[in-house]
Design a protein around this motif. Structure first.
Motif, mmCIF file in Angstrom:
data_model
loop_
_atom_site.group_PDB
_atom_site.id
_atom_site.type_symbol
_atom_site.label_atom_id
_atom_site.label_comp_id
_atom_site.label_asym_id
_atom_site.label_seq_id
_atom_site.Cartn_x
_atom_site.Cartn_y
_atom_site.Cartn_z
ATOM 1 N N SER A 188 -2.822 6.824 6.606
ATOM 2 C CA SER A 188 -1.382 6.975 6.404
ATOM 3 C C SER A 188 -0.976 7.911 5.269
ATOM 4 O O SER A 188 0.151 8.414 5.250
ATOM 5 N N ALA A 189 -1.875 8.143 4.318
ATOM 6 C CA ALA A 189 -1.507 8.935 3.143
ATOM 7 C C ALA A 189 -1.809 10.416 3.356
ATOM 8 O O ALA A 189 -2.712 10.786 4.114
ATOM 9 N N THR A 190 -1.052 11.251 2.680
ATOM 10 C CA THR A 190 -1.304 12.687 2.753
ATOM 11 C C THR A 190 -2.460 13.062 1.828
ATOM 12 O O THR A 190 -2.826 12.305 0.908
ATOM 13 N N GLU A 191 -3.008 14.227 2.056
ATOM 14 C CA GLU A 191 -4.091 14.709 1.195
ATOM 15 C C GLU A 191 -3.609 14.852 -0.238
ATOM 16 O O GLU A 191 -4.345 14.558 -1.187
ATOM 17 N N GLU A 192 -2.371 15.270 -0.406
ATOM 18 C CA GLU A 192 -1.793 15.430 -1.736
ATOM 19 C C GLU A 192 -1.702 14.079 -2.447
ATOM 20 O O GLU A 192 -2.000 13.963 -3.649
ATOM 21 N N GLN A 193 -1.280 13.036 -1.710
ATOM 22 C CA GLN A 193 -1.200 11.698 -2.302
ATOM 23 C C GLN A 193 -2.576 11.164 -2.658
ATOM 24 O O GLN A 193 -2.765 10.542 -3.716
ATOM 25 N N MET A 194 -3.549 11.387 -1.789
ATOM 26 C CA MET A 194 -4.883 10.819 -1.982
ATOM 27 C C MET A 194 -5.623 11.430 -3.170
ATOM 28 O O MET A 194 -6.482 10.777 -3.765
ATOM 29 N N LYS A 195 -5.300 12.658 -3.526
ATOM 30 C CA LYS A 195 -6.078 13.328 -4.575
ATOM 31 C C LYS A 195 -5.936 12.654 -5.930
ATOM 32 O O LYS A 195 -6.792 12.831 -6.810
ATOM 33 N N ASP A 196 -4.857 11.858 -6.116
ATOM 34 C CA ASP A 196 -4.643 11.203 -7.409
ATOM 35 C C ASP A 196 -5.198 9.781 -7.471
ATOM 36 O O ASP A 196 -5.119 9.127 -8.517
ATOM 37 N N ILE A 197 -5.726 9.277 -6.364
ATOM 38 C CA ILE A 197 -6.157 7.881 -6.323
ATOM 39 C C ILE A 197 -7.631 7.751 -6.701
ATOM 40 O O ILE A 197 -8.503 8.425 -6.137
ATOM 41 N N GLU A 198 -7.893 6.867 -7.651
ATOM 42 C CA GLU A 198 -9.261 6.560 -8.074
ATOM 43 C C GLU A 198 -9.496 5.061 -7.894
ATOM 44 O O GLU A 198 -8.554 4.300 -7.641
ATOM 45 N N VAL A 199 -10.739 4.642 -8.086
ATOM 46 C CA VAL A 199 -11.067 3.230 -7.870
ATOM 47 C C VAL A 199 -12.088 2.766 -8.896
ATOM 48 O O VAL A 199 -12.990 3.523 -9.286
ATOM 49 N N THR A 200 -11.924 1.529 -9.358
ATOM 50 C CA THR A 200 -12.848 0.939 -10.321
ATOM 51 C C THR A 200 -12.855 -0.580 -10.105
ATOM 52 O O THR A 200 -12.342 -1.071 -9.110
ATOM 53 N N GLU A 237 0.831 -1.205 0.000
ATOM 54 C CA GLU A 237 0.000 0.000 0.000
ATOM 55 C C GLU A 237 0.867 1.259 0.000
ATOM 56 O O GLU A 237 0.578 2.224 -0.722
ATOM 57 N N GLN A 238 1.918 1.246 0.807
ATOM 58 C CA GLN A 238 2.807 2.405 0.854
ATOM 59 C C GLN A 238 3.560 2.573 -0.465
ATOM 60 O O GLN A 238 3.758 3.706 -0.943
ATOM 61 N N TYR A 239 3.962 1.482 -1.055
ATOM 62 C CA TYR A 239 4.634 1.508 -2.357
ATOM 63 C C TYR A 239 3.723 2.155 -3.402
ATOM 64 O O TYR A 239 4.168 2.975 -4.221
ATOM 65 N N PHE A 240 2.446 1.796 -3.335
ATOM 66 C CA PHE A 240 1.473 2.344 -4.281
ATOM 67 C C PHE A 240 1.207 3.819 -4.018
ATOM 68 O O PHE A 240 1.250 4.646 -4.939
ATOM 69 N N ILE A 241 0.940 4.187 -2.776
ATOM 70 C CA ILE A 241 0.550 5.566 -2.480
ATOM 71 C C ILE A 241 1.702 6.537 -2.705
ATOM 72 O O ILE A 241 1.499 7.724 -2.981
ATOM 73 N N GLN A 242 2.937 6.029 -2.656
ATOM 74 C CA GLN A 242 4.098 6.880 -2.916
ATOM 75 C C GLN A 242 4.368 7.078 -4.403
ATOM 76 O O GLN A 242 5.333 7.758 -4.784
ATOM 77 N N LEU A 272 -8.855 1.212 1.921
ATOM 78 C CA LEU A 272 -9.473 2.531 2.092
ATOM 79 C C LEU A 272 -9.147 3.091 3.463
ATOM 80 O O LEU A 272 -8.777 4.261 3.612
ATOM 81 N N THR A 273 -9.294 2.251 4.479
ATOM 82 C CA THR A 273 -9.023 2.668 5.852
ATOM 83 C C THR A 273 -7.546 2.956 6.047
ATOM 84 O O THR A 273 -7.168 3.974 6.645
ATOM 85 N N ASN A 274 -6.697 2.067 5.531
ATOM 86 C CA ASN A 274 -5.258 2.220 5.735
ATOM 87 C C ASN A 274 -4.709 3.458 5.043
ATOM 88 O O ASN A 274 -3.889 4.189 5.611
ATOM 89 N N LEU A 275 -5.166 3.707 3.821
ATOM 90 C CA LEU A 275 -4.681 4.884 3.108
ATOM 91 C C LEU A 275 -5.178 6.165 3.758
ATOM 92 O O LEU A 275 -4.455 7.166 3.835
ATOM 93 N N ALA A 276 -6.422 6.152 4.231
ATOM 94 C CA ALA A 276 -6.965 7.337 4.895
ATOM 95 C C ALA A 276 -6.147 7.692 6.126
ATOM 96 O O ALA A 276 -6.000 8.871 6.480
#
Length: 442
Positions: free
Chosen positions: A297-309, A273-278, A291-295
């Motif tokens: 541990s990840a920064t707002e800047e990192q999260m803005k680029d993540i989408e889901v399908t 997950e960290q490898y991905f979010i970085q 979803l819980t883990n990224l919320a």
């Protein structure tokens, strides 16, 4: 004072004392069938929402709400840490001393409790609230319907294990389309590899990960759900059938095309997950826990680029395309020993903990529920909001280890690791078939 009058007063006082003592007895029953005093009903409730996370706090708040609304109940609520919860339940189950209300997991645990006559249906509280009952997503009650029309729990959680997370910035940077078909996925994998970006982050050190997040989604698209159900039951289908060999072949195709980062079998899911979010990987196939883990541990800047399908469709497969592996999670069960007024109140407690208000609140704690509710977008992370609505609009298909025998689940878990290291698809399929056949043989 005359002796007769003195004797009369003594008799009167004794009568009043006896009446007072007798008036304190109650015929109300506790969950274990013993009497209480002062018309109090004793109920016990066990669950594993013991942490400080928002979901745990939310569930506990509804237990507190029930206690406040029912002063006639003496409520013994025990929050048992997840790591020890199964063992605690197993211990009391062996002694037939289950709590009145307790969290039970969908799958083998609830089935075993039913077979041992340790739980009873909660159908009457569902029927008393038909709008609530009918708002659960399709399949929500399947793991808890042990006799037709009789339901033993109402889930307060949902297991969603195969969402495709992707970094839209990387897709835009390398001019890659978000894949909706297998060919498009392979094109994306090759393009990212050519540009030095890991296509799919995977942490399969604990070998359940590839099974839970990837193979179930791929295989269902190839074989269809009915085939898998029949193969589990060993009735007209086997894991050595060509369609399952083909499904494993698609997984091997990912391996052979370097879809995963080097050493994926030696890092865990959190590291992936960290490898991905970085930004080191363009995609990750994972479950709602991410979803819980990224919320967290990840920064707002990192999260803005993540989408889901959803995982892309597979051509000419028997299964449906727009699906996510998962199903009902844990729910509150009712002990078979709870009777009378205690049962009536225990059912009310179950409704309080899993009714519409609770389902909405749990969903707004960034936790998946198998219930059709509208949530306040401002109360959840943007990624969770997208994932929640994605799940609501998708079909749900089985997670393999929720249905396979324990031995067979271990075989497929380890087998996928072997395939990632060059092992034979056919050999893994044969070992899986052998293991499941042993469990299905009386």
């Amino acid at each position: 004072m005359r002796p007769q009058r003195k004797i009369g007063l003594v008799l009167l006082m004794m009568t009043l004392i006896l009446a007072a003592c007798g008036g304190g007895q109650s015929s109300n029953q506790t969950g274990s069938g013993s009497s209480t005093s002062e018309e109090k009903v004793k109920l016990t409730v066990w669950h594993n929402f013991a942490g400080d996370d928002l979901r745990a706090q939310t569930v506990r708040s509804f237990i507190d709400q029930f206690a406040a609304e029912h002063p006639e109940v003496t409520l013994d609520a025990q929050a048992i840490p997840t790591d020890g919860y199964r063992q605690r339940l197993s211990t009391v189950a062996a002694a037939n001393e289950m709590p009145d209300v307790f969290l039970v997991y969908a799958g083998s645990q609830s089935a075993e409790f039913h077979q041992a006559n340790l739980i009873q249906p909660i159908t009457e509280i569902l029927d008393a609230h038909p709008e609530w009952r009918d708002s659960f997503l399709d399949g929500a009650f399947d793991p808890y319907e042990f006799e037709e029309g009789q339901f033993y729990s109402a889930p307060i959680a949902m297991s969603a294990t195969s969402m495709l997370f992707y970094n839209k910035a990387l897709f835009e940077q390398h001019n890659v389309e978000v894949p909706t078909t297998w060919d498009e996925l392979m094109t994306a994998i090759n393009t990212f590899n050519d540009n030095g970006v890991t296509p799919i982050a995977l942490g399969n050190k604990a070998p359940w990960v590839a099974q839970s997040t990837i193979i179930g989604a791929i295989a269902d698209r190839v074989t269809g759900t009915d085939w898998f159900v029949n193969a589990v039951a060993q009735q007209g289908a086997k894991f050595t059938d060509p369609e399952f060999i083909e499904a494993l072949g698609y997984f091997k195709q990912l391996v052979d095309n370097n879809a995963f980062q080097e050493g994926a079998n030696s890092i865990d899911n959190t590291q992936a997950e960290q490898y991905f979010i970085q930004g080191n990987a363009a995609m990750m196939i994972s479950g709602a826990w991410t979803l819980t883990n990224l919320a967290a541990s990840a920064t707002e800047e990192q999260m803005k680029d993540i989408e889901v399908t959803v995982v892309p469709a597979i051509p000419e497969g028997r299964g449906e395309a727009n699906t996510i592996t998962g199903g009902a999670g844990g729910g509150m069960a009712l002990s078979s020993r709870t009777e009378g007024k205690a049962k009536e109140l225990a059912l009310e407690l179950i409704y309080t903990m899993s009714g519409p208000e609770a389902q909405k609140a749990i969903a707004e704690s960034n936790s998946m529920v198998m219930y059709d509710t509208e949530i306040d977008e401002s109360k959840v992370t943007p990624l969770y909001y997208k994932a929640f609505n994605l799940v609501k609009s998708s079909g749900i298909t089985p997670v393999y280890d929720a249905y396979l025998s324990a031995e067979a689940a271990e075989v497929i878990n380890n087998g996928l690791q072997e395939i990632m290291m060059g092992g034979s698809v056919e050999e893994v399929a044969q070992r899986l078939q052998d293991a499941q056949a042993r469990s299905a043989t009386p």
